[in-house]
Design a protein around this motif. Structure first.
Motif, PDB file in Angstrom:
ATOM      1  N   PHE A 200      20.053  16.909   4.462  1.00  0.00           N
ATOM      2  CA  PHE A 200      18.634  16.335   4.562  1.00  0.00           C
ATOM      3  C   PHE A 200      18.058  15.046   4.145  1.00  0.00           C
ATOM      4  O   PHE A 200      17.180  14.660   4.729  1.00  0.00           O
ATOM      5  CB  PHE A 200      17.701  17.254   3.623  1.00  0.00           C
ATOM      6  CG  PHE A 200      16.236  17.289   3.584  1.00  0.00           C
ATOM      7  CD1 PHE A 200      15.589  17.853   4.703  1.00  0.00           C
ATOM      8  CD2 PHE A 200      15.601  16.553   2.688  1.00  0.00           C
ATOM      9  CE1 PHE A 200      14.297  17.517   4.922  1.00  0.00           C
ATOM     10  CE2 PHE A 200      13.934  16.407   2.771  1.00  0.00           C
ATOM     11  CZ  PHE A 200      13.432  16.904   3.925  1.00  0.00           C
ATOM     12  N   GLN A 201      18.834  14.346   3.178  1.00  0.00           N
ATOM     13  CA  GLN A 201      18.531  12.835   2.871  1.00  0.00           C
ATOM     14  C   GLN A 201      18.753  12.273   4.129  1.00  0.00           C
ATOM     15  O   GLN A 201      18.031  11.240   4.311  1.00  0.00           O
ATOM     16  CB  GLN A 201      19.526  12.596   1.718  1.00  0.00           C
ATOM     17  CG  GLN A 201      19.066  12.894   0.503  1.00  0.00           C
ATOM     18  CD  GLN A 201      19.915  12.345  -0.565  1.00  0.00           C
ATOM     19  OE1 GLN A 201      21.213  12.056  -0.532  1.00  0.00           O
ATOM     20  NE2 GLN A 201      19.344  12.057  -1.674  1.00  0.00           N
TER      21      GLN A 201
ATOM     22  N   TRP B  70      15.618  12.462   6.464  1.00  0.00           N
ATOM     23  CA  TRP B  70      14.349  12.037   5.827  1.00  0.00           C
ATOM     24  C   TRP B  70      13.562  11.457   6.547  1.00  0.00           C
ATOM     25  O   TRP B  70      12.319  11.371   6.890  1.00  0.00           O
ATOM     26  CB  TRP B  70      14.414  12.360   4.425  1.00  0.00           C
ATOM     27  CG  TRP B  70      12.921  12.051   3.852  1.00  0.00           C
ATOM     28  CD1 TRP B  70      12.751  10.961   3.106  1.00  0.00           C
ATOM     29  CD2 TRP B  70      12.004  12.684   3.637  1.00  0.00           C
ATOM     30  NE1 TRP B  70      11.361  11.285   2.581  1.00  0.00           N
ATOM     31  CE2 TRP B  70      10.948  12.354   3.220  1.00  0.00           C
ATOM     32  CE3 TRP B  70      11.649  14.249   4.182  1.00  0.00           C
ATOM     33  CZ2 TRP B  70       9.747  13.107   2.932  1.00  0.00           C
ATOM     34  CZ3 TRP B  70      10.385  14.833   4.381  1.00  0.00           C
ATOM     35  CH2 TRP B  70       9.390  14.406   3.406  1.00  0.00           C
TER      36      TRP B  70
ATOM     37  N   GLN C 107      10.013  11.525   8.744  1.00  0.00           N
ATOM     38  CA  GLN C 107       8.652  10.744   8.708  1.00  0.00           C
ATOM     39  C   GLN C 107       8.235  10.032   9.502  1.00  0.00           C
ATOM     40  O   GLN C 107       7.115   9.956  10.027  1.00  0.00           O
ATOM     41  CB  GLN C 107       8.888   9.736   7.418  1.00  0.00           C
ATOM     42  CG  GLN C 107       9.038  10.684   5.834  1.00  0.00           C
ATOM     43  CD  GLN C 107       9.450   9.811   4.874  1.00  0.00           C
ATOM     44  OE1 GLN C 107      10.012   8.466   4.800  1.00  0.00           O
ATOM     45  NE2 GLN C 107       8.849  10.024   3.676  1.00  0.00           N
TER      46      GLN C 107
END
Length: 279
Positions: A212-213, A216, A220
Motif C-alpha cells: 500500500f505504501q 499511496w 492521493q
C-alpha cells in the motif's frame, strides 16, 4: 551304560548352555530395561511442564522479535525514505533504530534460552535456520551501526547490502516461526492451529501495508485530480482535432497567388531601397 552316558552328556551340555548363555540373556534384558527407562525419562523431560513453558516463552520471544519488530522496522525506514526531509524523517529513522535494536536484544535472549535449556543437535530445519539467523542478525546490526556517511562512494554498496540482508532475514525469520510452531506441536502434542492462523493474518497485514505504501502517492494524486466528465472530454478531443486541422498547410488559391507575388516583390524593394535625394 549307553543310556546313562547319553543322559550324562545331555545334562552336561544343558548345564554349560545355562552357565554361559544365561548371563548374556540377563545382560541383554537389563540393557533393554535401562534404555527403555532412559527413553521414557527423556520423553518425560521433553514434555514436562517446565520444558513446555520454556519452549512457549522461546517461541513468543522469537515471534515478537522476528515476526513483528523487524518487519515494522523495515516499514518505518521505507516510509522515511519517501519523505523529502524534516522532523518526520528523523522520527521514522529513530523508530526504525529502536525497533531493530529491541529485535536484536530479544533474539539474543531467545538464543541464550535455546542454548541453555534445549537439546541443540541441529538435526532439523528449525534449529539450522535459527543458528543461521542468529549470526545474520548480528551481522546486520553491525552493518547498520558502521554505515558510511552520505556522499561516500561506499554508501550505495552499503545500502544495497543492508537492504538485501534485512529483507532476507525478515522473510527467513517468518518461515522459521512456522517451523518452530511445527516443532512445538511435535514435542508437546498440543495444537498450534490458532497460532498459525494468527501468524498468517499478521504477515498478510504487514505485506498489504508494504504494498500500500507504493500506491499511496498515486491514490492521493487520483483524489486531487478527479476525472473529467464524458461530455467535457469529448469537447476537448474535438477542439484538439480542429486545432490540428488548422495547423495543417492549406494550398493557395488562385486569387491569393497574385497577392503573394506582390508581397515578395515589395520585400525585395525594401531590401534594396535607394537613398532619398534631397531637393
Amino acid at each position: 551304560m549307553q543310556i546313562s552316558d547319553h543322559m550324562l552328556r545331555s545334562f552336561t551340555i544343558t548345564a554349560l548352555a545355562y552357565v554361559f548363555l544365561l548371563p548374556l540373556v540377563s545382560c541383554s534384558s537389563h540393557g533393554e530395561i535401562i534404555s527403555n527407562h532412559t527413553s521414557i525419562k527423556e520423553n518425560l523431560h521433553k514434555t514436562s511442564p517446565q520444558m513446555t513453558s520454556y519452549i512457549a516463552v522461546h517461541g513468543f520471544i522469537l515471534w515478537v522479535s522476528m515476526g513483528l519488530l523487524m518487519p515494522v522496522g523495515i516499514l518505518t525506514i521505507r516510509m522515511a525514505n519517501k519523505e523529502e526531509g524534516g522532523r518526520r524523517v528523523k522520527v521514522l529513522f529513530y523508530l526504525h533504530a529502536i525497533f531493530q535494536t529491541l529485535a536484536v536484544l530479544l533474539v539474543t535472549v531467545g538464543a541464550v534460552m535455546s542454548i541453555k535449556n534445549f537439546e541443540n543437535s541441529f538435526n532439523n530445519h528449525h534449529q539450522r535456520l535459527g543458528l543461521a539467523l542468529y549470526v545474520a542478525i548480528w551481522m546486520q546490526a553491525l552493518i547498520g551501526i558502521f554505515r558510511p556517511p552520505r556522499g561516500n562512494k561506499r554508501r550505495s554498496k552499503w545500502y544495497l547490502t543492508h537492504w538485501i540482508l534485512g529483507t532476507v532475514i525478515s522473510m527467513v525469520g517468518i518461515i522459521n516461526i512456522y517451523t518452530g510452531l511445527e516443532a512445538y506441536h511435535k514435542k508437546t502434542s498440543k495444537s498450534t492451529g490458532i497460532w498459525t492462523i494468527l501468524l498468517t493474518a499478521q504477515v498478510s497485514f504487514i505485506a498489504l501495508f508494504y504494498l500500500f505504501q507504493d500506491k499511496w502517492e498515486h491514490i492521493q494524486k487520483q483524489a486531487s485530480h478527479p476525472p473529467l466528465p464524458s461530455d467535457q472530454e469529448n469537447v476537448i478531443v474535438v477542439t484538439q482535432r480542429v486545432n490540428q486541422k488548422v495547423m495543417l498547410p492549406q494550398p493557395c488559391a488562385k486569387r491569393n497567388a497574385l497577392t503573394n507575388l506582390f508581397d515578395e516583390l515589395w520585400i525585395l524593394l525594401m531590401r534594396f531601397k535607394l537613398p532619398s535625394v534631397s531637393i
